[in-house]
Motif scaffolding. Structure first.
Motif, PDB file in Angstrom:
ATOM      1  N   THR A  97      55.748  -3.899   9.932  1.00 56.37           N
ATOM      2  CA  THR A  97      56.181  -3.418   8.611  1.00 56.37           C
ATOM      3  C   THR A  97      57.669  -3.700   8.387  1.00 56.37           C
ATOM      4  O   THR A  97      58.095  -3.966   7.252  1.00 56.37           O
ATOM      5  CB  THR A  97      55.905  -1.909   8.455  1.00 56.37           C
ATOM      6  OG1 THR A  97      56.533  -1.193   9.526  1.00 56.37           O
ATOM      7  CG2 THR A  97      54.412  -1.633   8.458  1.00 56.37           C
ATOM      8  N   THR A  98      58.454  -3.683   9.449  1.00 57.89           N
ATOM      9  CA  THR A  98      59.881  -4.020   9.314  1.00 57.89           C
ATOM     10  C   THR A  98      60.038  -5.458   8.846  1.00 57.89           C
ATOM     11  O   THR A  98      60.815  -5.750   7.925  1.00 57.89           O
ATOM     12  CB  THR A  98      60.620  -3.836  10.655  1.00 57.89           C
ATOM     13  OG1 THR A  98      60.555  -2.467  11.064  1.00 57.89           O
ATOM     14  CG2 THR A  98      62.078  -4.258  10.535  1.00 57.89           C
ATOM     15  N   ALA A  99      59.296  -6.360   9.486  1.00 58.90           N
ATOM     16  CA  ALA A  99      59.360  -7.776   9.105  1.00 58.90           C
ATOM     17  C   ALA A  99      58.818  -7.989   7.701  1.00 58.90           C
ATOM     18  O   ALA A  99      59.366  -8.765   6.909  1.00 58.90           O
ATOM     19  CB  ALA A  99      58.568  -8.608  10.114  1.00 58.90           C
ATOM     20  N   ALA A 100      57.736  -7.306   7.389  1.00 61.36           N
ATOM     21  CA  ALA A 100      57.108  -7.469   6.078  1.00 61.36           C
ATOM     22  C   ALA A 100      58.017  -6.981   4.956  1.00 61.36           C
ATOM     23  O   ALA A 100      58.195  -7.664   3.935  1.00 61.36           O
ATOM     24  CB  ALA A 100      55.789  -6.704   6.038  1.00 61.36           C
ATOM     25  N   PHE A 101      58.622  -5.820   5.133  1.00 57.36           N
ATOM     26  CA  PHE A 101      59.436  -5.232   4.080  1.00 57.36           C
ATOM     27  C   PHE A 101      60.755  -5.977   3.880  1.00 57.36           C
ATOM     28  O   PHE A 101      61.451  -5.762   2.873  1.00 57.36           O
ATOM     29  CB  PHE A 101      59.713  -3.761   4.375  1.00 57.36           C
ATOM     30  CG  PHE A 101      58.479  -2.891   4.348  1.00 57.36           C
ATOM     31  CD1 PHE A 101      57.303  -3.345   3.752  1.00 57.36           C
ATOM     32  CD2 PHE A 101      58.477  -1.625   4.922  1.00 57.36           C
ATOM     33  CE1 PHE A 101      56.157  -2.544   3.722  1.00 57.36           C
ATOM     34  CE2 PHE A 101      57.341  -0.813   4.885  1.00 57.36           C
ATOM     35  CZ  PHE A 101      56.180  -1.288   4.290  1.00 57.36           C
ATOM     36  N   ALA A 102      61.089  -6.878   4.802  1.00 61.50           N
ATOM     37  CA  ALA A 102      62.335  -7.641   4.689  1.00 61.50           C
ATOM     38  C   ALA A 102      62.155  -8.916   3.867  1.00 61.50           C
ATOM     39  O   ALA A 102      63.145  -9.532   3.453  1.00 61.50           O
ATOM     40  CB  ALA A 102      62.866  -7.997   6.082  1.00 61.50           C
ATOM     41  N   GLY A 103      60.921  -9.311   3.629  1.00 63.66           N
ATOM     42  CA  GLY A 103      60.673 -10.560   2.918  1.00 63.66           C
ATOM     43  C   GLY A 103      60.355 -10.377   1.445  1.00 63.66           C
ATOM     44  O   GLY A 103      60.357  -9.246   0.934  1.00 63.66           O
ATOM     45  N   ASP A 104      60.087 -11.494   0.767  1.00 63.54           N
ATOM     46  CA  ASP A 104      59.671 -11.415  -0.636  1.00 63.54           C
ATOM     47  C   ASP A 104      58.259 -10.857  -0.693  1.00 63.54           C
ATOM     48  O   ASP A 104      57.581 -10.737   0.336  1.00 63.54           O
ATOM     49  CB  ASP A 104      59.734 -12.794  -1.302  1.00 63.54           C
ATOM     50  CG  ASP A 104      58.783 -13.791  -0.660  1.00 63.54           C
ATOM     51  OD1 ASP A 104      57.581 -13.785  -0.985  1.00 63.54           O
ATOM     52  OD2 ASP A 104      59.247 -14.590   0.196  1.00 63.54           O
ATOM     53  N   ILE A 105      57.799 -10.535  -1.879  1.00 66.06           N
ATOM     54  CA  ILE A 105      56.551  -9.793  -2.006  1.00 66.06           C
ATOM     55  C   ILE A 105      55.338 -10.537  -1.437  1.00 66.06           C
ATOM     56  O   ILE A 105      54.488  -9.941  -0.771  1.00 66.06           O
ATOM     57  CB  ILE A 105      56.295  -9.383  -3.473  1.00 66.06           C
ATOM     58  CG1 ILE A 105      55.086  -8.439  -3.548  1.00 66.06           C
ATOM     59  CG2 ILE A 105      56.120 -10.611  -4.378  1.00 66.06           C
ATOM     60  CD1 ILE A 105      54.923  -7.777  -4.898  1.00 66.06           C
ATOM     61  N   ARG A 106      55.254 -11.843  -1.663  1.00 70.14           N
ATOM     62  CA  ARG A 106      54.093 -12.582  -1.161  1.00 70.14           C
ATOM     63  C   ARG A 106      54.157 -12.754   0.352  1.00 70.14           C
ATOM     64  O   ARG A 106      53.132 -12.696   1.031  1.00 70.14           O
ATOM     65  CB  ARG A 106      53.971 -13.934  -1.866  1.00 70.14           C
ATOM     66  CG  ARG A 106      53.519 -13.794  -3.322  1.00 70.14           C
ATOM     67  CD  ARG A 106      53.383 -15.137  -4.007  1.00 70.14           C
ATOM     68  NE  ARG A 106      52.960 -14.973  -5.393  1.00 70.14           N
ATOM     69  CZ  ARG A 106      51.709 -15.036  -5.826  1.00 70.14           C
ATOM     70  NH1 ARG A 106      50.727 -15.279  -4.976  1.00 70.14           N
ATOM     71  NH2 ARG A 106      51.415 -14.878  -7.106  1.00 70.14           N
ATOM     72  N   THR A 107      55.348 -12.951   0.883  1.00 73.84           N
ATOM     73  CA  THR A 107      55.502 -13.046   2.337  1.00 73.84           C
ATOM     74  C   THR A 107      55.189 -11.698   2.978  1.00 73.84           C
ATOM     75  O   THR A 107      54.536 -11.627   4.028  1.00 73.84           O
ATOM     76  CB  THR A 107      56.927 -13.474   2.700  1.00 73.84           C
ATOM     77  OG1 THR A 107      57.206 -14.746   2.111  1.00 73.84           O
ATOM     78  CG2 THR A 107      57.096 -13.569   4.211  1.00 73.84           C
ATOM     79  N   SER A 108      55.650 -10.635   2.348  1.00 72.01           N
ATOM     80  CA  SER A 108      55.371  -9.286   2.847  1.00 72.01           C
ATOM     81  C   SER A 108      53.868  -9.038   2.910  1.00 72.01           C
ATOM     82  O   SER A 108      53.346  -8.511   3.898  1.00 72.01           O
ATOM     83  CB  SER A 108      56.022  -8.239   1.936  1.00 72.01           C
ATOM     84  OG  SER A 108      57.414  -8.357   1.955  1.00 72.01           O
TER      85      SER A 108
END
Length: 291
Positions: A97-108
């Motif tokens: 979730t840390t990695a996901a929340f750091a990216g743009d919406i589609r990457t997340s």
């Protein structure tokens, strides 16, 4: 008529949104454990987003993930995925979730799918918690209202393409009405839940909207396919009867021919007997005239 997502007015939208709390309460299943959906839904929309934002970097814990998925299941279709969620290690949930929340919406979105038990619909709940109130959750009711013009019988594949189609349409509605994307999902949820309670088919009015038809009930397209299939069946049956009738005719003709052939020897024999008798009578007559 029930307001459609593409044409709903601000007044209609605002009025429907006031019915959200009751719609959530109505969705509560008897003996819900350990928490009723109303409690969980309030938590996911108020406390959880604030908790995630307060962390540096933003992330979710396993306990929060489990509770959020519990809310999703109680708010919609109940699927046996909580045991899968339990299979995620605490540190894996935090790091993912840390990695996901750091990216743009589609990457997340794509990153969150690495979590066990998390598909596109569940991933939308995690995104919505992190980006509240600008990301709509992927609910059946809102999806059918936004994408399928309140066709409560429309089938859903629950894949990423469907979600992004839904997301983009929700953004346009939110921009037109000057509301949050989260609010658009909630209005769709209200309409869908009220439709289910009223037991209607297609949408008819804002107070009595369409209800999801039971699985297996015929849709217009289904009826059309069934009609075409029945037509083919009737054509096949007609063709079969035609062939059968043709076969019967041939057999009848063969039988008639065979009967005629069988009678021919008897007719020939009778004709021969009559001819012989005629010759004998003529001979006697001739003899009598000559004496």
């Amino acid at each position: 008529m029930t307001p459609l997502a593409s044409t709903i007015t601000s007044a209609e939208f605002t009025q429907l949104l006031t019915r959200y709390a009751n719609a959530v309460i109505a969705a509560t299943r008897p003996n819900a454990k350990p928490e009723p959906v109303a409690t969980l839904d309030s938590w996911r929309r108020t406390e959880l987003p604030a908790t995630i934002a307060s962390r540096s970097p933003p992330h979710m814990t396993k306990a929060e993930l489990y509770r959020l998925v519990d809310c999703k299941l109680k708010r919609g279709k109940n699927r046996p995925i909580l045991r899968l969620i339990e299979g995620n290690a605490e540190d894996f949930v935090v790091s993912t979730t840390t990695a996901a929340f750091a990216g743009d919406i589609r990457t997340s979105f794509a990153t969150l799918l690495a979590l066990r038990g998390v598909g596109p619909a569940t991933a939308s709940y995690l995104l919505a918690a992190h980006r509240f109130p600008h990301v709509p959750v992927f609910s059946d009711e809102a999806f059918r209202w936004v994408v399928h013009d309140a066709d409560w019988m429309a089938k859903i594949r629950y894949d990423a393409n469907e979600y992004w189609d839904f997301y983009e349409k929700v953004q346009k509605i939110a921009a037109r009405l000057e509301v949050d994307e989260e609010d658009v999902e909630r209005v769709g949820f209200v309409l869908g839940r009220e439709a289910l309670e009223n037991g209607n088919g297609k949408t008819t009015s804002s107070s009595a909207v369409a209800a999801p038809v039971a699985d297996g009930a015929p849709t217009a397209a289904g009826k059309k396919r069934k009609s075409a299939a029945e037509t083919r069946e009737h054509e096949d049956e007609f063709a079969a009867n035609k062939v059968k009738a043709g076969g019967n005719t041939k057999r009848q003709r063969s039988k008639k021919t065979a009967t005629t052939t069988d009678l021919q020897p008897e007719v020939s024999a009778a004709s021969t007997t009559r001819s012989s008798s005629s010759r004998v009578l003529r001979s006697r007559k001739t003899a009598g005239n000559g004496a």
